[in-house]
Design a protein around this motif. Structure first.
Motif: not given
Length: 566
Positions: A69-70, A78-79, A82, A85, A195-196, A198-200
């Motif tokens: 998850c990182d 992670l930024a 995002d 994505l 986790f992923w 939810d990030r899209g």
């Protein structure tokens, strides 16, 4: 974006460390991917699939995950993910990420806790720890071999310094296998999926999707001598031996498996039904795609029944030689097997684990999956004939109904990099076999973007984690962009026509009256003729929409594919 987009999608695989390097350290990264998404939009793909970018010691190029998850600092944070994505979605490109559930890195917090724990502890129950055989327990629990060569078991030193239990690793010793009979493992991966999602992200490519569950009792097993010893990255069950001329025969397409107690166990399907239900809770048609190296095709189709995964890679097609009879057979078998469970067939010719098809389809000696190619390999082809055949094979593949996967750089006609220095190689296979097998580095060399720039545009400096050959300059994207007849133009045109004529959603009809060396089919309004033989053939009536190489009037030369308007 249409409903059930995954049934017809053209999906482009990105191997992050070799795609684009934004900071100049020689390792590709997420910011580099973001910077090149415009080129992929122009190419005409529908989605990208990213190989692992998670926190990892990189002993197996990120398939040894220390934190699911990182983002590994080599690739950003992670930024950065995002931002990538969001940019992809803004360009109409969906994003699938790799998930590695069969094993973790030995640096994962769970495995470190297992090493600090004791036999029978809850920490060790997350992995497959067993007592050794023999009077002193100094023999492995069974005879299984690693995909990367050598035994699949490693003995640990207990906290008190004594020799202790053994743990299973079907891949490198730094990749211990999880015990999927443990509910704690199952719940942890539900958390990772959420986790992923939810990030899209739009879905997951599941690594070693035929693994995870092992036969009760972990019985001894000796693979057939003529086949690959394992599956996944290092060997294909039932790998196809060559005929007397050294040409691979077509893979078997029966309904029997190879019986390996570590692949294709029925228990994996329960896991994927659970995951499918979880994904179905999310909007936007999130998908699961299986990397399932199992024989035969009817078995692979079990991974994509209506309540399990959406897609499975068609490795039987990837393994099929450039031979018309073999191609017709595997195409029919694929459409039948996947169609029987209501799933689309997928088509793929290259990925990060196999010799690039611009080289592989013209190799004249046996080359088992995972062995790779190097200077001492036999049967190596010349580049130009190999590329000619690869372009023809791609033009045939992109005309087939279903979903197609492309591997970064194949749209440039990149061949396998054979002449890598020994001291540059990094694949665990190379080290675990003492150089007997070259492994997969040759298909993972950083790709070229601008021929006159440092590292051919891969990054702002000359740094590249694997050395790039001099010929990359002439194959760079800027040397091919807008050039009629270039491989990049061929891919771009084929993807556009595929979309315009809805070939992914079409129906295949074989056309009679052609020589045995020709694959001739109709898909909707398009007739496709692929000449795998040595003699030219006459094309049927119709305007030529696409040709993988120059035509001689209405004559189709050898190793060439043409699309015509019916």
């Amino acid at each position: 974006m249409t409903s059930e987009w995954w049934r017809t999608a053209a999906i482009y695989q990105i191997y992050p460390r070799s795609f684009a390097d934004a900071n100049g350290d020689g390792m590709g990264d997420l910011a580099g991917i973001t910077s090149r998404l415009g080129d992929l939009q122009d190419l005409g793909i529908d989605a990208i699939w990213l190989s692992p970018f998670y926190t990892s010691p990189q002993r197996d190029a990120g398939y040894d995950v220390a934190d699911y998850c990182d983002v590994d600092p080599r690739f950003g944070n992670l930024a950065d993910f995002d931002a990538m994505l969001a940019e992809a979605h803004a360009r109409g490109i969906r994003v699938i990420i790799d998930l590695v559930p069969n094993h973790s890195s030995d640096e994962h917090a769970w495995f470190q806790a297992a090493l600090a724990g004791s036999a029978g502890s809850a920490e060790r129950a997350r992995y497959l720890f067993r007592e050794g055989r023999g009077p002193a327990g100094d023999e492995p629990p069974n005879n299984w071999e690693s995909v990367f060569g050598g035994p699949a078991w490693t003995r640990v030193v207990e906290p008190d310094g004594s020799p202790g239990q053994w743990y299973l690793h079907l891949f490198d010793s730094s990749q211990p296998d999880f015990d999927w009979t443990n509910e704690e493992v199952r719940e942890e991966f539900r958390r990772i999926l959420r986790f992923w999602l939810d990030r899209g992200v739009d879905g997951f490519r599941v690594d070693v999707a035929h693994g995870m569950v092992k036969a009760d009792g972990l019985p001894d097993y000796t693979p057939p001598a003529e086949g690959g010893s394992m599956g996944g990255a290092g060997g294909v069950p039932g790998a196809v031996p060559p005929d007397e001329a050294g040409v691979p025969l077509e893979p078997e397409i029966s309904d029997e498996g190879d019986g390996a107690p570590y692949w294709g166990q029925d228990g994996v399907h329960e896991i994927y039904r659970d995951w499918r239900a979880l994904l179905d809770e999310y909007p936007g048609e999130r998908i699961l795609a299986a990397e399932a190296w199992v024989d035969p095709l009817p078995r692979v189709a079990k991974w994509v029944r209506s309540d399990e995964m959406h897609q499975a890679f068609n490795f039987a097609y990837l393994e099929t030689p450039w031979d018309a009879a073999a191609l017709r057979r595997v195409i029919d078998a694929s459409l039948d097997a996947f169609g029987a469970v209501g799933a689309p067939s997928t088509w793929v010719l290259s990925n990060h684990d196999v010799v690039r098809h611009a080289t592989r389809l013209s190799v004249t000696e046996a080359n088992p999956q995972g062995h790779g190619l190097g200077p001492r390999s036999k049967g190596l082809p010349e580049y130009a004939p190999g590329l000619r055949r690869a372009r023809a094979a791609t033009a045939l593949m992109l005309a087939l109904p279903g979903s197609s996967y492309l591997y970064q750089g194949e749209e440039l006609g990149l061949p396998e990099v054979i002449h890598l220095p020994d001291d540059a190689r990094q694949d665990p296979t190379w080290f675990r076999t003492d150089g007997e097998r070259y492994g997969r580095d040759g298909c993972r060399v950083p790709i070229p973007w601008e021929g006159a720039e440092p590292s051919y545009g891969f990054g702002p400096t000359d740094a590249a984690w694997l050395p790039q050959p001099a010929e990359w300059a002439s194959l760079a994207r800027d040397a091919q962009r807008g050039i009629p007849g270039s491989t990049l133009s061929l891919y771009r045109d084929a993807l556009r026509l595929r979309r315009e004529h809805a070939l992914g959603a079409g129906t295949l009809e074989w056309l009679p009256g052609f020589p045995d060396s020709v694959v001739a089919l109709r898909n909707g309004p398009v007739v496709v003729v692929a000449n795998t033989g040595t003699s030219p053939v006459e094309l049927p009536a119709g305007d030529v929409l696409l040709a993988s190489g120059p035509l001689d009037g209405r004559t189709l030369p050898h190793d060439t594919t043409a699309w015509l308007r019916a």
